[in-house]
Scaffold this motif. Structure first.
Motif, PDB file in Angstrom:
ATOM      1  N   UNK A  18      -5.415  -0.329  -1.030  1.00 33.23           N
ATOM      2  CA  UNK A  18      -5.225  -1.528  -0.224  1.00 33.23           C
ATOM      3  C   UNK A  18      -5.120  -1.103   1.228  1.00 33.23           C
ATOM      4  N   UNK A  19      -5.489  -2.010   2.106  1.00 27.57           N
ATOM      5  CA  UNK A  19      -5.408  -1.729   3.535  1.00 27.57           C
ATOM      6  C   UNK A  19      -3.967  -1.401   3.894  1.00 27.57           C
ATOM      7  N   UNK A  20      -3.780  -0.344   4.633  1.00 25.04           N
ATOM      8  CA  UNK A  20      -2.431   0.129   4.974  1.00 25.04           C
ATOM      9  C   UNK A  20      -1.632  -0.942   5.727  1.00 25.04           C
ATOM     10  N   UNK A  21      -2.323  -1.859   6.405  1.00 29.43           N
ATOM     11  CA  UNK A  21      -1.638  -2.903   7.178  1.00 29.43           C
ATOM     12  C   UNK A  21      -0.983  -3.961   6.287  1.00 29.43           C
ATOM     13  N   UNK A  22      -1.371  -4.022   4.993  1.00 28.34           N
ATOM     14  CA  UNK A  22      -0.765  -4.986   4.080  1.00 28.34           C
ATOM     15  C   UNK A  22       0.592  -4.524   3.566  1.00 28.34           C
ATOM     16  N   UNK A  23       0.892  -3.238   3.713  1.00 24.83           N
ATOM     17  CA  UNK A  23       2.092  -2.673   3.093  1.00 24.83           C
ATOM     18  C   UNK A  23       3.186  -2.439   4.131  1.00 24.83           C
ATOM     19  N   UNK A 110     -17.463 -10.231  -8.897  1.00 27.62           N
ATOM     20  CA  UNK A 110     -16.453 -11.111  -8.299  1.00 27.62           C
ATOM     21  C   UNK A 110     -16.507 -12.497  -8.936  1.00 27.62           C
ATOM     22  N   UNK A 111     -15.342 -12.910  -9.421  1.00 25.06           N
ATOM     23  CA  UNK A 111     -15.185 -14.235 -10.001  1.00 25.06           C
ATOM     24  C   UNK A 111     -13.974 -14.873  -9.344  1.00 25.06           C
ATOM     25  N   UNK A 112     -13.742 -16.107  -9.668  1.00 26.89           N
ATOM     26  CA  UNK A 112     -12.612 -16.826  -9.077  1.00 26.89           C
ATOM     27  C   UNK A 112     -11.286 -16.121  -9.345  1.00 26.89           C
ATOM     28  N   UNK A 113     -11.130 -15.571 -10.558  1.00 25.72           N
ATOM     29  CA  UNK A 113      -9.842 -14.982 -10.911  1.00 25.72           C
ATOM     30  C   UNK A 113      -9.667 -13.538 -10.455  1.00 25.72           C
ATOM     31  N   UNK A 114     -10.636 -12.973  -9.754  1.00 20.39           N
ATOM     32  CA  UNK A 114     -10.441 -11.646  -9.163  1.00 20.39           C
ATOM     33  C   UNK A 114     -10.974 -11.589  -7.739  1.00 20.39           C
ATOM     34  N   UNK A 115     -10.807 -12.681  -7.032  1.00 18.94           N
ATOM     35  CA  UNK A 115     -11.258 -12.755  -5.637  1.00 18.94           C
ATOM     36  C   UNK A 115     -10.429 -11.859  -4.724  1.00 18.94           C
ATOM     37  N   UNK A 116      -9.398 -11.236  -5.271  1.00 17.63           N
ATOM     38  CA  UNK A 116      -8.572 -10.312  -4.493  1.00 17.63           C
ATOM     39  C   UNK A 116      -9.268  -8.970  -4.257  1.00 17.63           C
ATOM     40  N   UNK A 117     -10.408  -8.736  -4.891  1.00 20.23           N
ATOM     41  CA  UNK A 117     -11.170  -7.507  -4.633  1.00 20.23           C
ATOM     42  C   UNK A 117     -11.920  -7.712  -3.323  1.00 20.23           C
ATOM     43  N   UNK A 118     -11.529  -6.962  -2.287  1.00 16.85           N
ATOM     44  CA  UNK A 118     -12.102  -7.199  -0.959  1.00 16.85           C
ATOM     45  C   UNK A 118     -13.289  -6.311  -0.647  1.00 16.85           C
ATOM     46  N   UNK A 119     -13.285  -5.097  -1.199  1.00 13.00           N
ATOM     47  CA  UNK A 119     -14.375  -4.167  -0.918  1.00 13.00           C
ATOM     48  C   UNK A 119     -14.285  -2.998  -1.888  1.00 13.00           C
ATOM     49  N   UNK A 120     -15.272  -2.147  -1.811  1.00 10.89           N
ATOM     50  CA  UNK A 120     -15.300  -0.934  -2.617  1.00 10.89           C
ATOM     51  C   UNK A 120     -15.550   0.208  -1.645  1.00 10.89           C
ATOM     52  N   UNK A 127     -15.463   6.186  -6.580  1.00 11.96           N
ATOM     53  CA  UNK A 127     -15.571   4.779  -6.226  1.00 11.96           C
ATOM     54  C   UNK A 127     -14.197   4.151  -6.432  1.00 11.96           C
ATOM     55  N   UNK A 128     -13.640   3.575  -5.376  1.00 11.92           N
ATOM     56  CA  UNK A 128     -12.288   3.012  -5.431  1.00 11.92           C
ATOM     57  C   UNK A 128     -12.342   1.538  -5.042  1.00 11.92           C
ATOM     58  N   UNK A 129     -11.783   0.696  -5.900  1.00 10.79           N
ATOM     59  CA  UNK A 129     -11.727  -0.738  -5.635  1.00 10.79           C
ATOM     60  C   UNK A 129     -10.581  -1.008  -4.668  1.00 10.79           C
ATOM     61  N   UNK A 130     -10.872  -1.800  -3.630  1.00  9.94           N
ATOM     62  CA  UNK A 130      -9.865  -2.141  -2.630  1.00  9.94           C
ATOM     63  C   UNK A 130      -9.365  -3.557  -2.904  1.00  9.94           C
ATOM     64  N   UNK A 131      -8.053  -3.672  -3.013  1.00 11.02           N
ATOM     65  CA  UNK A 131      -7.387  -4.935  -3.330  1.00 11.02           C
ATOM     66  C   UNK A 131      -6.794  -5.536  -2.056  1.00 11.02           C
ATOM     67  N   UNK A 132      -7.069  -6.819  -1.829  1.00 12.20           N
ATOM     68  CA  UNK A 132      -6.475  -7.543  -0.706  1.00 12.20           C
ATOM     69  C   UNK A 132      -5.174  -8.170  -1.208  1.00 12.20           C
TER      70      UNK A 132
END
Length: 149
Positions: A18-23, A110-120, A127-132
């Motif tokens: 996750x983006x370091x700015x979210x934490x 990407x679906x409605x229930x996993x729209x929290x995936x912002x980028x890879x 390959x790392x999934x990035x969570x918003x």
């Protein structure tokens, strides 16, 4: 070349970021007081230096199998003026990724229930999934959690 900074965390044996700015902070797993009649993905409340923080179990939220982990950590995220803890198996490193190694998530994934995936992102051939973290919970879900608190 520009870089983005991420916090890397694990759920089971999978790495996410996750983006370091979210934490706001990372804390060791501590005593959590369970919430009767709370949402299934909320493990309970944490008293962190006088702040009472709801703790969301990310494995439950993402409908993942919950295998036992030795080193549980809690990522404390701030959404506006609200602090929410997210229980993960491990969170012990940060990483910098060149913007050229950051890709949008595949549309098919990407679906409605996993729209929290912002980028890879690609980091050290992984390959790392990035969570918003701002999108893990809806505003209604946050309100529901805070009403219990």
């Amino acid at each position: 070349m520009a870089e983005k900074q991420y916090i890397v965390f694990k759920l089971n044996d999978e790495k996410f970021a996750t983006n370091i700015h979210h934490i706001a902070s990372i804390t060791d797993y501590a005593s959590i007081t369970s919430l009767p009649n709370g949402p299934a993905y909320v493990d309970g409340l944490l008293n962190l230096r006088g702040d009472i923080i709801p703790v969301v179990n990310l494995k439950k939220r993402f409908k993942m199998t919950d295998t036992a982990a030795r080193d549980k950590r809690i990522l404390i995220a701030r959404k506006e003026d609200v602090l929410i803890g997210f229980l993960v198996d491990d969170a012990s490193q940060s990483m910098a990724v060149d913007e050229q190694d950051i890709l949008p998530p595949p549309k098919i994934a990407i679906k409605k229930d996993n729209a929290y995936i912002s980028e890879v992102c690609i980091h050290e051939n992984e390959l790392i999934i990035v969570i918003d973290f701002d999108k893990i919970l809806t505003d209604d879900e946050i309100s529901e959690i805070l009403e219990i608190n």
